[in-house]
Design a protein around this motif. Sequence first.
Motif, mmCIF file in Angstrom:
data_model
loop_
_atom_site.group_PDB
_atom_site.id
_atom_site.type_symbol
_atom_site.label_atom_id
_atom_site.label_comp_id
_atom_site.label_asym_id
_atom_site.label_seq_id
_atom_site.Cartn_x
_atom_site.Cartn_y
_atom_site.Cartn_z
ATOM 1 N N ARG A 251 0.833 -1.213 0.000
ATOM 2 C CA ARG A 251 0.000 0.000 0.000
ATOM 3 C C ARG A 251 0.864 1.258 0.000
ATOM 4 N N LEU A 252 1.994 1.227 0.694
ATOM 5 C CA LEU A 252 2.898 2.370 0.692
ATOM 6 C C LEU A 252 3.484 2.604 -0.700
ATOM 7 N N MET A 253 3.831 1.531 -1.382
ATOM 8 C CA MET A 253 4.388 1.660 -2.735
ATOM 9 C C MET A 253 3.368 2.271 -3.687
ATOM 10 N N LEU A 254 2.150 1.748 -3.646
ATOM 11 C CA LEU A 254 1.119 2.243 -4.550
ATOM 12 C C LEU A 254 0.691 3.671 -4.191
ATOM 13 N N GLY A 255 0.641 3.958 -2.903
ATOM 14 C CA GLY A 255 0.271 5.308 -2.489
ATOM 15 C C GLY A 255 1.280 6.347 -2.956
ATOM 16 N N GLY A 256 2.562 5.992 -2.920
ATOM 17 C CA GLY A 256 3.588 6.911 -3.379
ATOM 18 C C GLY A 256 3.479 7.207 -4.862
ATOM 19 N N VAL A 257 3.186 6.176 -5.651
ATOM 20 C CA VAL A 257 3.016 6.378 -7.093
ATOM 21 C C VAL A 257 1.770 7.221 -7.367
ATOM 22 N N ALA A 258 0.679 6.911 -6.675
ATOM 23 C CA ALA A 258 -0.559 7.667 -6.887
ATOM 24 C C ALA A 258 -0.348 9.150 -6.589
ATOM 25 N N LEU A 259 0.385 9.442 -5.511
ATOM 26 C CA LEU A 259 0.680 10.828 -5.163
ATOM 27 C C LEU A 259 1.462 11.522 -6.279
ATOM 28 N N ASN A 260 2.497 10.871 -6.784
ATOM 29 C CA ASN A 260 3.331 11.494 -7.804
ATOM 30 C C ASN A 260 2.595 11.677 -9.129
ATOM 31 N N ILE A 261 1.697 10.762 -9.442
ATOM 32 C CA ILE A 261 0.893 10.942 -10.652
ATOM 33 C C ILE A 261 0.018 12.186 -10.517
ATOM 34 N N GLN A 262 -0.605 12.353 -9.354
ATOM 35 C CA GLN A 262 -1.468 13.519 -9.178
ATOM 36 C C GLN A 262 -0.660 14.815 -9.195
ATOM 37 N N ILE A 263 0.519 14.824 -8.594
ATOM 38 C CA ILE A 263 1.380 16.006 -8.672
ATOM 39 C C ILE A 263 1.712 16.303 -10.134
ATOM 40 N N GLY A 264 2.018 15.248 -10.892
ATOM 41 C CA GLY A 264 2.325 15.422 -12.310
ATOM 42 C C GLY A 264 1.152 15.974 -13.098
ATOM 43 N N ARG A 265 -0.048 15.532 -12.761
ATOM 44 C CA ARG A 265 -1.241 16.043 -13.446
ATOM 45 C C ARG A 265 -1.421 17.529 -13.164
ATOM 46 N N LEU A 266 -1.208 17.926 -11.917
ATOM 47 C CA LEU A 266 -1.365 19.333 -11.559
ATOM 48 C C LEU A 266 -0.290 20.201 -12.216
ATOM 49 N N LEU A 267 0.945 19.731 -12.236
ATOM 50 C CA LEU A 267 2.011 20.467 -12.909
ATOM 51 C C LEU A 267 1.727 20.595 -14.405
ATOM 52 N N THR A 268 1.239 19.512 -15.000
ATOM 53 C CA THR A 268 0.947 19.518 -16.424
ATOM 54 C C THR A 268 -0.202 20.454 -16.749
ATOM 55 N N MET A 269 -1.250 20.409 -15.957
ATOM 56 C CA MET A 269 -2.385 21.291 -16.216
ATOM 57 C C MET A 269 -2.029 22.753 -15.950
ATOM 58 N N ASN A 270 -1.184 22.991 -14.967
ATOM 59 C CA ASN A 270 -0.730 24.361 -14.710
ATOM 60 C C ASN A 270 0.047 24.901 -15.912
ATOM 61 N N ALA A 271 0.933 24.095 -16.464
ATOM 62 C CA ALA A 271 1.702 24.527 -17.629
ATOM 63 C C ALA A 271 0.795 24.690 -18.845
ATOM 64 N N ALA A 272 -0.170 23.794 -19.000
ATOM 65 C CA ALA A 272 -1.102 23.893 -20.127
ATOM 66 C C ALA A 272 -1.917 25.178 -20.050
ATOM 67 N N ALA A 273 -2.393 25.504 -18.855
ATOM 68 C CA ALA A 273 -3.164 26.737 -18.683
ATOM 69 C C ALA A 273 -2.320 27.960 -19.002
ATOM 70 N N ALA A 274 -1.025 27.925 -18.620
ATOM 71 C CA ALA A 274 -0.130 29.042 -18.924
ATOM 72 C C ALA A 274 0.060 29.177 -20.436
ATOM 73 N N LEU A 275 0.240 28.059 -21.124
ATOM 74 C CA LEU A 275 0.364 28.107 -22.589
ATOM 75 C C LEU A 275 -0.911 28.649 -23.221
ATOM 76 N N ASP A 276 -2.052 28.242 -22.704
ATOM 77 C CA ASP A 276 -3.329 28.737 -23.233
ATOM 78 C C ASP A 276 -3.476 30.243 -23.031
ATOM 79 N N ARG A 277 -2.845 30.779 -21.987
ATOM 80 C CA ARG A 277 -2.906 32.222 -21.735
ATOM 81 C C ARG A 277 -1.915 33.001 -22.603
ATOM 82 N N GLY A 278 -1.091 32.277 -23.378
ATOM 83 C CA GLY A 278 -0.135 32.948 -24.240
ATOM 84 C C GLY A 278 1.264 33.045 -23.677
ATOM 85 N N SER A 279 1.502 32.475 -22.500
ATOM 86 C CA SER A 279 2.836 32.467 -21.914
ATOM 87 C C SER A 279 3.708 31.435 -22.616
#
Length: 402
Positions: free
Chosen positions: A295-323
């Motif tokens: 459970r610790l192994m899977l929880g760590g991966v799940a956390l990092n995937i969600q961090i990656g999704r947030l980083l990716t969406m943050n960058a995507a939103a910035a690109l959409d704004r013209g940055s």
Amino acid sequence: MDFTLDADLEAIRRRTRAFVETRILPVEADRSAWDAHDNIAEAPLRALRAEARAEGLWCPQVPRDLGGMGLTVSGRAVMYEEANRSIFGPAVFNCAAPDDGNMDILARVGRPDQQARWLAPLVTGDVRSSFVMTEPAPGGGSDPGMIGTTATRHGDVWRVTGRKWFITGAEGAAHFILIARTDPNPEERRRHLTAFLFHRDQPGWRILRRIPIMGPEEHGGHCELAFDGLKIPDENRLMGVGDGLKVTQIRLGTARLTHCMRWLGLAKRCMAEAQAYVDAREGFGIRLADRESVRLMLGGVALNIQIGRLLTMNAAAALDRGSHARKEVSMAKLHVADTLHQAADVAIQLNGARGYSRDTVLEWIYRYARQARLVDGASEVHRMVLADAYAREGDDFWGWGA
């Protein structure tokens, strides 16, 4: 920040997920549908592409008036993640690299006549393409300022001489975007590059070899090319003379992020494969899923995937704004590349020998994942980008807008 999807985008997400589940995954499970390079073979790919087009799930990155779905960068993040739940998904929806980035740049900066000739056949899926930039040492790699391939002008024609390598998709491509040096002054690093379009049937260039690699390959492999007098009409120049670095930056900024979108889909697939196995597998009187270590192994991966999704969406939103979103994209690229490798490694470990075998898709993803820390800028280059940004910005590095 509100990450709730609007009704139209949520519908696209659900339709993409259902198409992958019901149409693509059964084909992926049939090894006879694979080609010799561990990708989907041409016949099943054509059939699935026809179905995807009929479902309206085709070329999400291309504007509607040019034949695509016209999704924003943020919208692509949602669809690509679902698409790459299967290793064949991006190719089926015509949003796989390198065609994805090439269609994006042609739609954004190509003239209408260039779009008709060079983009339209990519949108219809009649041809594939390649982006020709990287060179053997001492030429350009992560630093395009070092590019040594030259294009010399003779009237209305440019003559190209040089060497390129690790050119993704070259063996199967018909359309190419080439970056070459057009200013002989070695001190002029930012204005010495120009982008050109050429067709595979033009004389004056050749593929020296398809470079064997560790992982599974995109269609057309990774090739070494030689140019010994390729003639390109000036009308096939993309943007202005000296704008090659600009073309590269426009293309690669979004292309790096679309890699992250797809990799998140693969990482989630690894989690699903791991969870399904540990739910069913028992040892020493207990399910693997009930062991704290698992459970610790899977929880760590799940956390990092969600961090990656947030980083990716943050960058995507910035690109959409013209940055340009350079640091935002670099952060996503770094984190998601590491997360994909972690997800594949953990899933193989939890599946044991089964995960190491070809009975699952995990070994494919594991081999593929190692390239993620190299393609479109090695991880060390992106760390330098972030260090430079912090040196310039100080505490403003962590501002709330891009």
